[in-house]
Design an enzyme around this catalytic site. Structure first.
Site, mmCIF file in Angstrom:
data_model
loop_
_atom_site.group_PDB
_atom_site.id
_atom_site.type_symbol
_atom_site.label_atom_id
_atom_site.label_comp_id
_atom_site.label_asym_id
_atom_site.label_seq_id
_atom_site.Cartn_x
_atom_site.Cartn_y
_atom_site.Cartn_z
ATOM 1 N N ARG A 171 -11.123 8.289 -21.671
ATOM 2 C CA ARG A 171 -11.361 8.314 -20.429
ATOM 3 C C ARG A 171 -12.443 8.531 -20.488
ATOM 4 N NH1 ARG A 171 -6.892 11.706 -21.952
ATOM 5 N NH2 ARG A 171 -5.136 11.606 -20.744
ATOM 6 N N ASP A 195 -2.201 19.200 -18.140
ATOM 7 C CA ASP A 195 -2.101 19.249 -19.527
ATOM 8 C C ASP A 195 -1.365 21.107 -20.030
ATOM 9 O OD1 ASP A 195 -4.713 17.240 -20.697
ATOM 10 O OD2 ASP A 195 -4.502 17.711 -18.440
ATOM 11 N N ARG A 230 1.745 20.174 -19.287
ATOM 12 C CA ARG A 230 2.193 19.815 -20.780
ATOM 13 C C ARG A 230 2.813 20.812 -22.291
ATOM 14 N NH1 ARG A 230 -1.179 14.236 -19.997
ATOM 15 N NH2 ARG A 230 0.475 12.722 -18.509
ATOM 16 N N HIS A 290 -10.196 17.451 -18.999
ATOM 17 C CA HIS A 290 -8.896 17.174 -19.054
ATOM 18 C C HIS A 290 -8.899 14.722 -20.326
ATOM 19 C CE1 HIS A 290 -4.871 14.341 -18.170
ATOM 20 N NE2 HIS A 290 -5.896 12.804 -17.652
HETATM 21 P P1 NAD Z 1 -3.477 1.309 -10.338
HETATM 22 O O1 NAD Z 1 -4.084 0.088 -11.823
HETATM 23 O O2 NAD Z 1 -2.025 1.292 -10.832
HETATM 24 O O3 NAD Z 1 -4.123 1.470 -9.560
HETATM 25 C C1 NAD Z 1 -4.862 1.546 -9.358
HETATM 26 C C2 NAD Z 1 -4.906 1.372 -7.248
HETATM 27 O O4 NAD Z 1 -6.335 1.250 -7.327
HETATM 28 C C3 NAD Z 1 -5.038 -0.274 -7.101
HETATM 29 O O5 NAD Z 1 -3.879 -0.739 -6.165
HETATM 30 C C4 NAD Z 1 -5.886 -0.930 -6.494
HETATM 31 O O6 NAD Z 1 -5.799 -2.025 -5.732
HETATM 32 C C5 NAD Z 1 -6.782 0.258 -6.192
HETATM 33 N N1 NAD Z 1 -8.432 0.797 -6.085
HETATM 34 C C6 NAD Z 1 -8.715 -0.665 -6.429
HETATM 35 N N2 NAD Z 1 -10.443 0.080 -5.808
HETATM 36 C C7 NAD Z 1 -9.758 0.502 -4.954
HETATM 37 C C8 NAD Z 1 -11.295 1.115 -3.588
HETATM 38 N N3 NAD Z 1 -12.788 0.106 -4.178
HETATM 39 N N4 NAD Z 1 -10.573 1.578 -3.125
HETATM 40 C C9 NAD Z 1 -9.534 1.748 -2.513
HETATM 41 N N5 NAD Z 1 -8.177 1.784 -3.566
HETATM 42 C C10 NAD Z 1 -8.653 1.085 -4.442
HETATM 43 O O7 NAD Z 1 -3.840 2.359 -11.866
HETATM 44 P P2 NAD Z 1 -3.253 3.981 -11.718
HETATM 45 O O8 NAD Z 1 -1.910 3.755 -12.943
HETATM 46 O O9 NAD Z 1 -2.207 3.802 -10.296
HETATM 47 O O10 NAD Z 1 -4.530 4.939 -12.522
HETATM 48 C C11 NAD Z 1 -5.625 5.191 -11.094
HETATM 49 C C12 NAD Z 1 -6.247 6.263 -12.021
HETATM 50 O O11 NAD Z 1 -5.322 7.503 -12.731
HETATM 51 C C13 NAD Z 1 -7.281 5.763 -12.839
HETATM 52 O O12 NAD Z 1 -7.829 6.006 -12.928
HETATM 53 C C14 NAD Z 1 -5.996 6.890 -14.625
HETATM 54 O O13 NAD Z 1 -6.858 6.975 -15.851
HETATM 55 C C15 NAD Z 1 -5.460 8.025 -13.876
HETATM 56 N N6 NAD Z 1 -5.004 8.949 -14.129
HETATM 57 C C16 NAD Z 1 -5.200 9.904 -14.126
HETATM 58 C C17 NAD Z 1 -4.591 10.892 -14.787
HETATM 59 C C18 NAD Z 1 -4.867 12.719 -14.328
HETATM 60 O O14 NAD Z 1 -4.676 13.557 -15.118
HETATM 61 N N7 NAD Z 1 -5.749 12.772 -13.736
HETATM 62 C C19 NAD Z 1 -2.868 10.776 -15.126
HETATM 63 C C20 NAD Z 1 -2.435 9.233 -15.341
HETATM 64 C C21 NAD Z 1 -3.180 8.756 -14.191
#
Ligand code: NAD
Length: 318
Positions: free
Chosen positions: A87, A147, A150, A174
């Site tokens: 991450r 977490d 989980r 995380h």
């Molecule tokens: P994804 O690629 O499916 O979606 C990301 C979206 O962000 C896309 O639709 C893209 O067009 C958009 N985007 C990019 N730049 C942008 C901007 N400047 N303004 C607006 N929109 C923008 O990715 P995802 O699978 O949805 O994951 C998104 C984030 O969530 C990642 O950073 C991932 O690591 C994180 N995540 C966090 C957790 C957690 O526990 N916190 C769990 C899973 C995923």
């Protein structure tokens, strides 16, 4: 009349969160914002149709201006974890995206609570506080809320009791340095390990290590199987939003900016917080066993260094 919720990023996480938010009590109106408006419009229509079978929450694609009056804005935009990537390695990529989004959101919806899910999720609240002057309790990382669930889920399967009867928390980052709080875990008012012993399903140190590894690597295994991790975090986001808009004052292990923790300055890690209408309370530090305190301090140090590096990057290139 329920609350308006903004969701920035209509990708896998944003879509899963919006779908669950569309049936979350207290939510009447969801605005999806993405750099790809067609994607946001497609998801908004699809989720809106699902919602129309039930609660009929309004789901629409929008611009930052449409966030006016939002109670909570959830930030899920950015790149997601690739196999083999940590991450923290996502930092450089996502920092600039989230920094820019934070500025836009604050301009459009200055009263909104910011809920960050974009990884590295524990760095983003610190950026909002340090660069944009947001109060620490109003810039919340989902942190170890996922977490912790989980951990409870793993324990509940082993003990054959409902996860809602397992009180167990994960603290810290995380990510890889997170800390499972074994010493404070309880079931039915009993210390967890005593409950496990009495139930005939003891948890020895080898099993503790296995469970900790299972919790820590859950996202990697999910991604190896399906390529994304979206429903767990979607559920987590919807649950936190429900606690905020319903002013529940429920306790979750979210991450907020901490001027100091266990001697580490300017960090942001998960600790128990009370979550309600005004956001997150100041954090509570539970009693810790010596090894847990050492591990939590190390986790806070990892984040402090990452935050300092991130702020420097933004300061230099911003
Ligand atoms: P994804 O690629 O499916 O979606 C990301 C979206 O962000 C896309 O639709 C893209 O067009 C958009 N985007 C990019 N730049 C942008 C901007 N400047 N303004 C607006 N929109 C923008 O990715 P995802 O699978 O949805 O994951 C998104 C984030 O969530 C990642 O950073 C991932 O690591 C994180 N995540 C966090 C957790 C957690 O526990 N916190 C769990 C899973 C995923």
């Amino acid at each position: 009349m329920g609350a308006r919720i903004g969701v920035i990023g209509a990708g896998q996480v944003g879509a899963a969160a919006s779908y669950l938010l569309s049936s979350t009590p207290g939510v009447s109106d969801i605005v999806l914002v993405d750099v790809d408006p067609a994607r946001a419009a497609g998801e908004a229509a699809d989720i809106g149709h699902a919602a129309a079978f039930g609660t009929a929450a309004r789901v629409q694609e929008g611009s930052y201006a449409d966030l006016a009056g939002a109670a909570v804005v959830v930030i899920t935009a950015g790149a997601s974890l690739k196999p083999g990537q940590t991450r923290l390695e996502l930092l450089q990529q996502n920092l600039r995206i989230v920094d820019h989004i934070t500025e836009q959101v604050l301009r459009a919806a200055p009263g909104a609570i910011l809920l960050f899910a974009t990884n590295p999720v524990d760095v983003m609240p610190a950026i909002a506080v340090q660069r944009w002057g947001v109060a620490p309790g109003r810039a919340i990382g989902t942190g170890c809320t996922l977490d912790s669930i989980r951990f409870r889920d793993r324990l509940s399967h082993h003990l054959e009791v409902s996860p809602s009867s397992v009180h167990a928390y994960v603290l810290g980052e995380h990510g890889d340095s997170e800390v499972l709080l074994w010493s404070g875990a309880q079931v039915g008012g009993l210390p967890l390990l005593d409950f496990a012993q009495q139930s005939g399903r003891p948890i020895d140190t080898a099993l503790q290590r296995t469970m900790a590894e299972d919790v820590r690597t859950a996202a990697y295994r999910i991604k190896a199987g399906k390529g994304v991790s979206n429903f767990g975090i979607g559920g987590c986001i919807a649950r936190l939003v429900r606690a905020i808009v319903g002013d529940e004052r429920s306790v979750f292990t979210v991450s907020t900016y901490l001027p100091e923790l266990l001697g580490v300055q300017r960090t942001c890690v998960s600790l128990p917080h009370v979550i309600g209408r005004t956001g997150a309370s100041t954090p509570y530090l539970p009693p810790l066993a010596d090894d847990e305190a050492t591990a939590l301090r190390a986790s806070a140090e990892v984040l402090a260094q990452t935050i300092a590096g991130g702020l420097q990057t933004l300061g230099e290139k911003g």
